[in-house]
Design a protein around this motif. Sequence first.
Motif, mmCIF file in Angstrom:
data_model
loop_
_atom_site.group_PDB
_atom_site.id
_atom_site.type_symbol
_atom_site.label_atom_id
_atom_site.label_comp_id
_atom_site.label_asym_id
_atom_site.label_seq_id
_atom_site.Cartn_x
_atom_site.Cartn_y
_atom_site.Cartn_z
ATOM 1 N N CYS A 71 0.839 -1.207 0.000
ATOM 2 C CA CYS A 71 0.000 0.000 0.000
ATOM 3 C C CYS A 71 0.871 1.254 0.000
ATOM 4 C CB CYS A 71 -0.928 0.025 1.206
ATOM 5 S SG CYS A 71 -0.148 0.574 2.742
ATOM 6 N N ALA A 72 2.127 1.134 0.453
ATOM 7 C CA ALA A 72 3.144 2.200 0.465
ATOM 8 C C ALA A 72 2.982 3.201 1.602
ATOM 9 C CB ALA A 72 3.221 2.929 -0.875
ATOM 10 N N PHE A 73 2.018 2.988 2.484
ATOM 11 C CA PHE A 73 1.819 3.995 3.527
ATOM 12 C C PHE A 73 3.057 4.164 4.403
ATOM 13 C CE2 PHE A 73 0.224 6.093 7.249
ATOM 14 C CZ PHE A 73 -0.682 6.988 6.712
ATOM 15 N N CYS A 74 3.755 3.077 4.664
ATOM 16 C CA CYS A 74 4.915 3.134 5.564
ATOM 17 C C CYS A 74 6.204 3.512 4.857
ATOM 18 C CB CYS A 74 5.122 1.761 6.208
ATOM 19 S SG CYS A 74 5.683 0.511 4.998
ATOM 20 N N ILE A 75 6.179 3.531 3.519
ATOM 21 C CA ILE A 75 7.442 3.513 2.765
ATOM 22 C C ILE A 75 8.257 4.794 2.930
ATOM 23 C CG2 ILE A 75 8.434 3.370 0.446
ATOM 24 C CD1 ILE A 75 7.500 0.676 1.562
ATOM 25 N N SER A 76 7.594 5.947 3.003
ATOM 26 C CA SER A 76 8.342 7.185 3.197
ATOM 27 C C SER A 76 9.168 7.109 4.477
ATOM 28 C CB SER A 76 7.370 8.364 3.259
ATOM 29 O OG SER A 76 8.048 9.551 3.607
ATOM 30 N N GLY A 77 8.528 6.659 5.552
ATOM 31 C CA GLY A 77 9.241 6.548 6.828
ATOM 32 C C GLY A 77 10.335 5.501 6.778
ATOM 33 N N MET A 78 10.064 4.396 6.059
ATOM 34 C CA MET A 78 11.094 3.356 5.925
ATOM 35 C C MET A 78 12.309 3.921 5.192
ATOM 36 S SD MET A 78 10.142 0.358 7.155
ATOM 37 C CE MET A 78 8.649 -0.525 7.645
ATOM 38 N N ILE A 79 12.069 4.629 4.098
ATOM 39 C CA ILE A 79 13.193 5.157 3.310
ATOM 40 C C ILE A 79 13.960 6.205 4.114
ATOM 41 C CG2 ILE A 79 13.771 6.567 1.291
ATOM 42 C CD1 ILE A 79 11.635 5.053 -0.268
ATOM 43 N N MET A 80 13.258 7.078 4.811
ATOM 44 C CA MET A 80 13.970 8.116 5.571
ATOM 45 C C MET A 80 14.732 7.527 6.755
ATOM 46 S SD MET A 80 13.546 10.640 3.685
ATOM 47 C CE MET A 80 14.500 11.775 4.705
ATOM 48 N N THR A 81 14.198 6.465 7.339
ATOM 49 C CA THR A 81 14.944 5.792 8.418
ATOM 50 C C THR A 81 16.157 5.078 7.839
ATOM 51 O OG1 THR A 81 12.883 5.511 9.643
ATOM 52 C CG2 THR A 81 14.753 4.134 10.320
ATOM 53 N N ALA A 82 15.976 4.422 6.701
ATOM 54 C CA ALA A 82 17.106 3.747 6.053
ATOM 55 C C ALA A 82 18.157 4.758 5.601
ATOM 56 C CB ALA A 82 16.598 2.942 4.855
ATOM 57 N N HIS A 83 17.716 5.916 5.169
ATOM 58 C CA HIS A 83 18.658 6.963 4.772
ATOM 59 C C HIS A 83 19.552 7.335 5.946
ATOM 60 C CE1 HIS A 83 19.823 11.224 3.942
ATOM 61 N NE2 HIS A 83 20.074 10.700 2.758
#
Length: 153
Positions: free
Chosen positions: A99-111
Amino acid sequence: MAEFTLDINGSRHTLDLDADTPLLYVLRNELGLTATRFGCGLGECGACTVSIDGRSLRSCQVPVASAAGRPILTLEGLGTPEDPHPLQQAFIDEQAAQCAFCISGMIMTAHGLLQRNPSPTEADIKSALSANLCGCGTHLRIVRAVQRAAKVS
Ligand code: FES
Ligand code: FES
């Protein structure tokens, strides 16, 4: 109300706000930067993660007064559809979003993780992302995406 100047993705924004307004509300409601998601609003899901001074922080828990004057990076500042950041490209290549709802936070945490540790182990990645929730259960693909990005970063 007071005047605050925010440095977001390299652009300065001066706004009149209550000092305790969560940065998340400012990003989404005042500036239209809606890639940063409102999940729980309680600091528990990670969907609202942004980078402030190079640290991954939950923007629902950051009062605007403490974010003012510090460099803030959101997903919109990482890359563009034409020139995606390696993390964004890796998430696409691994088809890590459902659904991608979490993906922004996942990418910024991974960054934030890759800034601190450019060659993380699988355990490092799982540890860094352990407090970011994904209701769709795409965790294995998310870990593979971060591993892929680490190889090309
Ligand atoms: S919306 Fe900030 S941690 Fe959930
Ligand atoms: S992809 Fe749906 S919540 Fe993570």
